[in-house]
Each structure stands twice: as C-alpha cells, then as structure tokens.
Enzyme design. Structure first.
Site, PDB file in Angstrom:
ATOM      1  N   HIS A  69       1.025   0.558  -1.013  1.00  0.00           N
ATOM      2  CA  HIS A  69      -0.277   1.199  -1.256  1.00  0.00           C
ATOM      3  C   HIS A  69      -0.250   2.243  -2.361  1.00  0.00           C
ATOM      4  CE1 HIS A  69       1.538   4.358   1.194  1.00  0.00           C
ATOM      5  NE2 HIS A  69       0.634   5.172   0.679  1.00  0.00           N
TER       6      HIS A  69
HETATM    7  C1  UD1 Z   1      -3.124   8.769   1.069  1.00  0.00           C
HETATM    8  C2  UD1 Z   1      -2.104   9.799   0.569  1.00  0.00           C
HETATM    9  C3  UD1 Z   1      -0.720   9.148   0.544  1.00  0.00           C
HETATM   10  C4  UD1 Z   1      -0.375   8.519   1.882  1.00  0.00           C
HETATM   11  C5  UD1 Z   1      -1.479   7.539   2.259  1.00  0.00           C
HETATM   12  C6  UD1 Z   1      -1.201   6.898   3.593  1.00  0.00           C
HETATM   13  C7  UD1 Z   1      -2.938  11.471  -1.019  1.00  0.00           C
HETATM   14  C8  UD1 Z   1      -2.892  11.906  -2.421  1.00  0.00           C
HETATM   15  N1  UD1 Z   1      -2.422  10.267  -0.771  1.00  0.00           N
HETATM   16  O1  UD1 Z   1      -3.200   7.764   0.072  1.00  0.00           O
HETATM   17  O2  UD1 Z   1       0.233  10.165   0.263  1.00  0.00           O
HETATM   18  O3  UD1 Z   1       0.853   7.825   1.781  1.00  0.00           O
HETATM   19  O4  UD1 Z   1      -2.712   8.244   2.313  1.00  0.00           O
HETATM   20  O5  UD1 Z   1      -2.161   5.961   3.918  1.00  0.00           O
HETATM   21  O6  UD1 Z   1      -3.437  12.194  -0.178  1.00  0.00           O
HETATM   22  N2  UD1 Z   1      -9.751   4.236   2.414  1.00  0.00           N
HETATM   23  C9  UD1 Z   1     -10.462   3.466   3.303  1.00  0.00           C
HETATM   24  N3  UD1 Z   1     -10.384   3.785   4.622  1.00  0.00           N
HETATM   25  C10 UD1 Z   1      -9.627   4.826   5.065  1.00  0.00           C
HETATM   26  C11 UD1 Z   1      -8.885   5.584   4.133  1.00  0.00           C
HETATM   27  C12 UD1 Z   1      -8.964   5.268   2.813  1.00  0.00           C
HETATM   28  O7  UD1 Z   1     -11.158   2.531   2.939  1.00  0.00           O
HETATM   29  O8  UD1 Z   1      -9.606   5.087   6.287  1.00  0.00           O
HETATM   30  C13 UD1 Z   1      -9.859   3.941   0.980  1.00  0.00           C
HETATM   31  C14 UD1 Z   1     -10.464   5.124   0.219  1.00  0.00           C
HETATM   32  O9  UD1 Z   1     -11.829   5.072   0.232  1.00  0.00           O
HETATM   33  C15 UD1 Z   1      -9.870   4.946  -1.164  1.00  0.00           C
HETATM   34  C16 UD1 Z   1      -8.513   4.347  -0.858  1.00  0.00           C
HETATM   35  O10 UD1 Z   1      -8.565   3.771   0.438  1.00  0.00           O
HETATM   36  O11 UD1 Z   1     -10.626   4.029  -1.901  1.00  0.00           O
HETATM   37  C17 UD1 Z   1      -7.436   5.364  -0.964  1.00  0.00           C
HETATM   38  O12 UD1 Z   1      -7.600   6.422  -0.004  1.00  0.00           O
HETATM   39  P1  UD1 Z   1      -7.072   7.909  -0.307  1.00  0.00           P
HETATM   40  O13 UD1 Z   1      -7.316   8.787   0.855  1.00  0.00           O
HETATM   41  O14 UD1 Z   1      -7.580   8.318  -1.644  1.00  0.00           O
HETATM   42  O15 UD1 Z   1      -5.553   7.801  -0.523  1.00  0.00           O
HETATM   43  P2  UD1 Z   1      -4.453   6.790   0.006  1.00  0.00           P
HETATM   44  O16 UD1 Z   1      -4.197   5.795  -1.049  1.00  0.00           O
HETATM   45  O17 UD1 Z   1      -4.794   6.303   1.386  1.00  0.00           O
END
Ligand code: UD1
Length: 378
Positions: free
Chosen positions: A205
């Site tokens: 991811h």
């Molecule tokens: C975040 C953390 C990362 C951790 C990871 C575990 C930061 C900078 N990154 O990354 O260190 O390893 O979480 O999962 O804080 N999304 C969903 N549903 C959710 C959560 C996220 O659809 O429940 C989508 C968001 O809308 C976004 C993408 O996934 O488009 C990324 O989510 P984001 O919270 O920005 O960071 P992660 O890549 O999950």
C-alpha cells in the site's frame, strides 16, 4: 491520572489495545480514547475494535480522507479544543501516521505531556511521509517508548536526552501473543481454501509501490507469476484497490491472485501464521513475521525496523519482477522456520508503559547501552 490516547489508522489500533488493557487494570487511571477518523471504513477501523475487544472510542473526530496537509490540519483543529477541555496528564500517540504527528503537535502546543509509543524508528528516507511524522513526533514528545535497542541509539544520536527514552519492547508483539491462539482456532487458511503452509500472503500500500501505474503493474505481474507456482492471497488496501481499478491493464494478472477486501486482525494473523512466505511493504508485518519465523520479503529500499533484517526473517527486495521472483524462490527453497528471540518482544511491553506512566517503583527499564545494531538502518 488521566491518560488520553489518539489513534486514527489501522496499524494504530493493535498498538492501542494492550496499552488500553494495561491502563484499565490500574486503579485511579482514567483512559480516554480519541479516534481521528483518518481510516473510516469498517474493514479498516471498527473491525479492529471488535477483533481486539476495544471499547468504542470516547470521541470521534471524523477527519476522513484528504491530502497530508488537510488531514494533519483537520486533526490539529479538531483535537486541540478537546485537549483544552480535558487537560489530560499525558497524551499517548502511536506509530508514524498523519494522526500521530498532528496529535503530538496539538498536545505539545498546549504544554501537555506527550508520550510516543513506537518511538525511535528511522528509515533514513525522508521521501516517506511516515519518516517526517516519526522525526517530528519524537522531537516534541516528552516520553519516548522504544521497541528495540537500536532505536534507543538513534534517539541518542539525534540529541534526545536519555531520561526521556524508555526501552519497553514492542506493543505489536503484545497483541500478537495475546491473539495468536484465537487466530489459529479461526482456521483462516482453510476458510480461504488454502492448504496449510502452501501459500504466500501479500500486502502492498505504500505510495512508492502503488501510486505509479508502471511500478504497480510490474509488481502485480511478478506476483501473478508467483501465483502460478503457489497460491497467493492478497488483502488489498483501499489505496491500492483504487490504483488497480484505475489501471485496467492489470486485470489479467489479477486472475492468478486471490484478491480480497481488507481482512480483520485475527484473520490476517491466522493467514500470516500459516503462510510459507509474506511479501509486503507494511511495517507491522515485518515485525510479526520475524516473531513468527515466517520468511518476509519487504518491497522497499530501506526499513525503519533493521532488527527484523539483522536478527529476523525479513529481507529487503527491489520493486522489480526478477528481483522479487528470485528472492521468493530463495525464500521458498529455504524451508527453515526459525523464531529469533528479540529483546523485550515478550508480550509485556504495554505493562512496562503503564507502569512508567503511573510512576510505579522499579518501572524504569530504559538501558541505553551501546548496541550492535546502532546505525544499522538502511
Ligand atoms: C496510512 C499511513 C501509513 C499506514 C497505513 C496503514 C500516513 C501518512 N500513512 O496510509 O503509514 O501504513 O495508513 O493502512 O498516515 N481509505 C479508504 N478507507 C479507509 C482509509 C483510507 O478508502 O478506511 C483511502 C483514503 O481515502 C485514501 C487512501 O485510502 O484515498 C489512503 O489513505 P490515507 O489515510 O491517506 O493513507 P494510507 O495509505 O492508508
């Protein structure tokens, strides 16, 4: 004593659970939990509260998706008034996500005592958003709870005073030790039609692996080639799912892989525990596979957890088809499942944290002695 924990993402919840239990066992401690809402899907959040028998959070900030700036700013803005009202004796933050950084800053600006659980980890790679979060959080925190001895040295080299650093062990391993019997009883491999010890588990991811379509296509192609040799099960993170769906060309490769929705903690632990090989870019899985003695290939140029490479089963691998396939072949050929013993990865880290927070006699376990692991990052 009032402690207030701030969590927001999937990997935070496994770290919160043992600390929450250890604090609950102490008379005179009130523990308040704030969920920022950085992760908001049931499968990325509530599922973990259920699996880990965590009570629902006391406050939910509903921050949701957004840029790093927007997410961090929203946590700061919404958390600060709550902290001003509650004025806890200590604010606990976990790991290295945007919610961690924002909560540490909000608390430090209000002159509240900040404790960082999983302090001192460094990849040396400032292009990773998590690295910036780790550095800033450690430098504003008053109490740094460190999972491995090399991290003590890292913090000392950055000029952090020794009395702030406490080598307590690894809270992720506390949760693993507690949940492993339940995970084994669940029969996750059989539920997914996987034969015991005959499959690989994948998670990817990190933006560096999944945001560039060419890179993601190459990785999925390599995993599909591996999938023709043994079953490959891949619970897909929402970030990765979105990228896969945006790039139609990976559809064919998907057929050789068992792509799943994100799975809960216990199911994932059961899948990992039964696997012959794990391929990942997650921090937590590097530690869990090391503890379990499962070969792990980490698709990254560096790790903030060098102990998993030096003493454990973890190997870094380049995000290239040939590199990944030859590393996988070597790991599969080497049938050993050795479980290394890593200092203070013993299931009791959260107990030490709670004892330190409560000022219990004999609680100081920090031992910033020179280490063979010092400077071994990368
Ligand atoms: C975040 C953390 C990362 C951790 C990871 C575990 C930061 C900078 N990154 O990354 O260190 O390893 O979480 O999962 O804080 N999304 C969903 N549903 C959710 C959560 C996220 O659809 O429940 C989508 C968001 O809308 C976004 C993408 O996934 O488009 C990324 O989510 P984001 O919270 O920005 O960071 P992660 O890549 O999950």
């Amino acid at each position: 004593m009032q402690a207030l924990s701030v969590v927001g993402t999937r990997p935070n919840f496994m770290k919160l659970a043992p600390v929450s239990r250890a604090l609950a066992q102490r008379a005179g401690v009130k523990h308040v939990v704030v969920h920022t809402g950085q992760h908001y899907d049931d499968g990325m959040s509530e599922q973990f509260f259920r699996d880990l028998a965590l009570p629902p959070p006391d406050h939910h900030l509903a921050v949701g998706p957004g840029s790093h700036a927007a997410q961090t700013a929203a946590v700061l803005e919404r958390l600060a008034p709550l902290l001003e009202v509650r004025r806890p004796d200590v604010v606990l933050v976990y790991g290295d996500v945007n919610s961690t950084l924002a909560a540490a800053l909000a608390a430090a600006k209000l002159n509240l005592r900040v404790a960082h659980v999983e302090a001192g980890l460094r990849s040396g790679d400032r292009t990773m958003p998590e690295e910036i979060n780790r550095i800033v959080t450690d430098h504003v925190a008053d109490l740094l709870f460190v999972p491995s001895r090399d991290a003590v040295q890292t913090l000392r080299h950055e000029g952090i005073r020794p009395e702030r650093i406490h080598f307590v062990g690894n809270v992720m391993i506390d949760t693993l030790v507690r949940e492993l019997p339940r995970a084994r009883a669940l029969g996750a491999p059989q539920r997914h039609g996987l034969s015991p010890a005959g499959y690989a588990v994948v998670t990817l991811h990190r933006p560096s692996n999944v945001d560039d379509p060419g890179r993601l296509r190459e990785l999925l192609g390599a995993l599909a080639a591996l999938g023709r040799r043994l079953p490959v099960v891949f619970p897909v993170h929402p970030r990765t799912r979105r990228r896969i769906e945006a790039d139609g060309t990976v559809g064919a490769d998907g057929a050789a892989l068992q792509l799943l929705e994100p799975v809960g903690y216990t199911e994932m632990l059961g899948l990992v525990d039964g696997a012959r090989l794990v391929i990942t870019d997650s921090g937590g899985l590097q530690e869990e596979t090391t503890f379990l003695g499962i070969p792990c290939l980490t698709v990254r140029p560096n790790t903030e957890r060098p102990v998993t490479c030096l003493l454990g089963t973890n190997r870094l691998v380049a995000p290239q088809r040939d590199a990944l396939l030859s590393a996988a072949a070597a790991a599969l050929a080497d049938g050993d499942r050795a479980r290394p013993s890593i200092e203070l990865w013993d299931g009791h880290a959260a107990e030490r944290i709670a004892a330190l927070l409560c000022g219990e006699a004999g609680a100081r376990v920090s031992a910033p002695a020179p280490s063979a692991l010092a400077g071994a990052v990368g």
